[in-house]
Design a protein around this motif. Structure first.
Motif, short mmCIF file in Angstrom:
data_model
loop_
_atom_site.label_atom_id
_atom_site.label_comp_id
_atom_site.label_asym_id
_atom_site.label_seq_id
_atom_site.Cartn_x
_atom_site.Cartn_y
_atom_site.Cartn_z
N GLU A 34 36.34 -36.10 27.58
CA GLU A 34 37.25 -35.81 26.29
C GLU A 34 36.78 -34.54 25.71
O GLU A 34 35.69 -34.07 25.72
CB GLU A 34 36.58 -37.29 25.55
CG GLU A 34 37.16 -38.51 25.79
CD GLU A 34 36.61 -39.60 25.10
OE1 GLU A 34 36.68 -39.49 24.00
OE2 GLU A 34 36.71 -40.90 25.68
N GLU A 35 37.84 -34.11 24.72
CA GLU A 35 37.52 -32.75 24.60
C GLU A 35 37.01 -33.12 22.83
O GLU A 35 37.37 -34.05 22.14
CB GLU A 35 38.53 -32.09 24.38
CG GLU A 35 39.27 -31.73 25.91
CD GLU A 35 40.21 -30.69 26.08
OE1 GLU A 35 40.65 -30.36 24.78
OE2 GLU A 35 40.54 -30.55 27.03
N PHE A 36 36.19 -31.82 22.28
CA PHE A 36 35.76 -32.34 21.04
C PHE A 36 36.84 -31.59 20.06
O PHE A 36 37.54 -30.66 20.37
CB PHE A 36 34.41 -31.33 20.69
CG PHE A 36 33.33 -31.92 21.60
CD1 PHE A 36 32.62 -33.17 20.95
CD2 PHE A 36 32.81 -31.59 22.77
CE1 PHE A 36 31.53 -33.65 21.57
CE2 PHE A 36 31.59 -32.08 23.39
CZ PHE A 36 31.19 -33.04 22.67
N GLU A 37 36.97 -32.04 18.82
CA GLU A 37 37.77 -31.56 17.63
C GLU A 37 36.82 -30.31 17.10
O GLU A 37 35.89 -30.84 16.54
CB GLU A 37 38.42 -32.22 16.90
CG GLU A 37 39.40 -33.28 17.61
CD GLU A 37 39.95 -34.25 16.53
OE1 GLU A 37 40.09 -33.94 15.30
OE2 GLU A 37 40.44 -35.20 17.17
N ASN A 38 37.03 -29.25 17.00
CA ASN A 38 36.27 -28.22 16.55
C ASN A 38 37.19 -27.67 14.92
O ASN A 38 38.36 -27.61 15.14
CB ASN A 38 36.13 -26.82 17.13
CG ASN A 38 35.60 -27.01 18.40
OD1 ASN A 38 34.55 -27.95 18.60
ND2 ASN A 38 35.74 -26.40 19.53
N HIS A 39 36.35 -28.13 14.03
CA HIS A 39 36.89 -27.71 12.57
C HIS A 39 36.36 -26.42 12.05
O HIS A 39 34.93 -26.27 12.24
CB HIS A 39 36.41 -28.64 11.50
CG HIS A 39 37.08 -30.16 12.09
ND1 HIS A 39 38.51 -30.57 11.91
CD2 HIS A 39 36.44 -31.22 12.47
CE1 HIS A 39 38.58 -31.60 12.41
NE2 HIS A 39 37.50 -32.15 12.78
N PRO A 40 37.22 -25.53 11.43
CA PRO A 40 36.54 -24.34 11.07
C PRO A 40 35.48 -24.41 9.87
O PRO A 40 35.53 -25.30 9.08
CB PRO A 40 37.85 -23.81 10.53
CG PRO A 40 38.84 -24.54 10.02
CD PRO A 40 38.44 -25.82 10.96
N LYS A 41 34.46 -23.38 9.85
CA LYS A 41 33.53 -23.43 9.06
C LYS A 41 33.80 -22.12 8.13
O LYS A 41 34.02 -21.19 8.77
CB LYS A 41 32.31 -23.57 9.49
CG LYS A 41 31.85 -24.54 10.20
CD LYS A 41 30.37 -24.37 10.96
CE LYS A 41 30.03 -25.91 11.78
NZ LYS A 41 28.81 -25.60 12.43
N ILE A 42 33.84 -22.35 6.91
CA ILE A 42 34.04 -21.24 6.08
C ILE A 42 32.98 -20.07 6.24
O ILE A 42 33.23 -18.84 6.13
CB ILE A 42 34.34 -21.61 4.58
CG1 ILE A 42 35.36 -22.70 4.45
CG2 ILE A 42 34.49 -20.32 3.54
CD1 ILE A 42 36.74 -22.44 4.88
N LEU A 43 31.77 -20.45 6.17
CA LEU A 43 30.78 -19.40 6.30
C LEU A 43 29.80 -19.74 7.52
O LEU A 43 29.65 -21.13 7.62
CB LEU A 43 29.88 -19.68 4.85
CG LEU A 43 30.33 -19.03 3.66
CD1 LEU A 43 29.57 -19.69 2.54
CD2 LEU A 43 30.75 -17.77 3.62
N ASP A 44 29.62 -18.64 8.29
CA ASP A 44 28.69 -18.91 9.35
C ASP A 44 27.25 -18.57 8.87
O ASP A 44 26.95 -17.81 8.01
CB ASP A 44 29.09 -17.95 10.59
CG ASP A 44 30.46 -18.35 11.32
OD1 ASP A 44 30.73 -19.32 11.11
OD2 ASP A 44 31.04 -17.41 11.88
N THR A 45 26.22 -19.20 9.45
CA THR A 45 25.02 -19.03 9.11
C THR A 45 24.41 -18.02 10.35
O THR A 45 25.19 -18.17 11.69
CB THR A 45 24.18 -20.12 8.99
OG1 THR A 45 24.11 -20.94 10.17
CG2 THR A 45 24.68 -21.00 7.79
#
Length: 155
Positions: A34-45
């Motif tokens: 099964e594949e993961f759903e990736n959601h965007p992050k506004i800020l990267d750390t």
């Protein structure tokens, strides 16, 4: 011995399974991933960066809009500082919206993408002397890769 192989779910995987069954291998397991759903992050750390920044266009547009609005702010009622801040906030929000829309447009779900499907792990149990035959069948039918694990014969 167990041989693990990864396939894209396709007719070639089914052909590999049928060729192996015709050759007498009865212990074949297919495990769909099964594949993961990736959601965007506004800020990267620093610790958790996915390589995509969603504020670059926003920052560039904030600089451009604040400069234009501040220079025109001398002619308006609130003055150049307030209009420069309004331009910066508006440019940042516009750039952020553009980045998020581009992300949604480029990263459609994998089921809608042409030519992409789920991956499947095949597990085949065989003898050590049958390894070469099994890997040839897997390679002929488009396996993405394989791994062989030998079991202890002292049991």
């Amino acid at each position: 011995m167990q041989i693990y192989s990864i396939f894209q779910q396709s007719i070639y995987m089914e052909l590999a399974i049928s060729q192996l069954k015709e050759s007498g291998f009865s212990s074949i397991f297919a495990i769909p991933l099964e594949e993961f759903e990736n959601h965007p992050k506004i800020l990267d750390t620093i610790d958790r960066s996915d390589g995509h920044s969603y504020i670059n266009k926003g920052m560039a547009l904030a600089v451009v809009f604040s400069t234009i609005f501040a220079s025109r702010g001398f002619e308006f009622r609130l003055g150049p500082i307030i209009w420069g801040l309004i331009g910066a906030v508006g440019g940042f929000i516009l750039g952020l919206i553009i980045d998020l829309l581009l992300y949604k447009w480029k990263n459609k779900p994998l089921t809608r993408r042409k030519g992409r499907g789920n991956q499947v792990i095949l597990v085949i149990e065989c003898n050590r002397n049958e390894r070469k035959y099994v890997t040839e069948i897997l390679a002929e039918n488009g396996a993405l890769g394989f791994a062989a694990i030998e079991q202890d014969s002292q049991e």
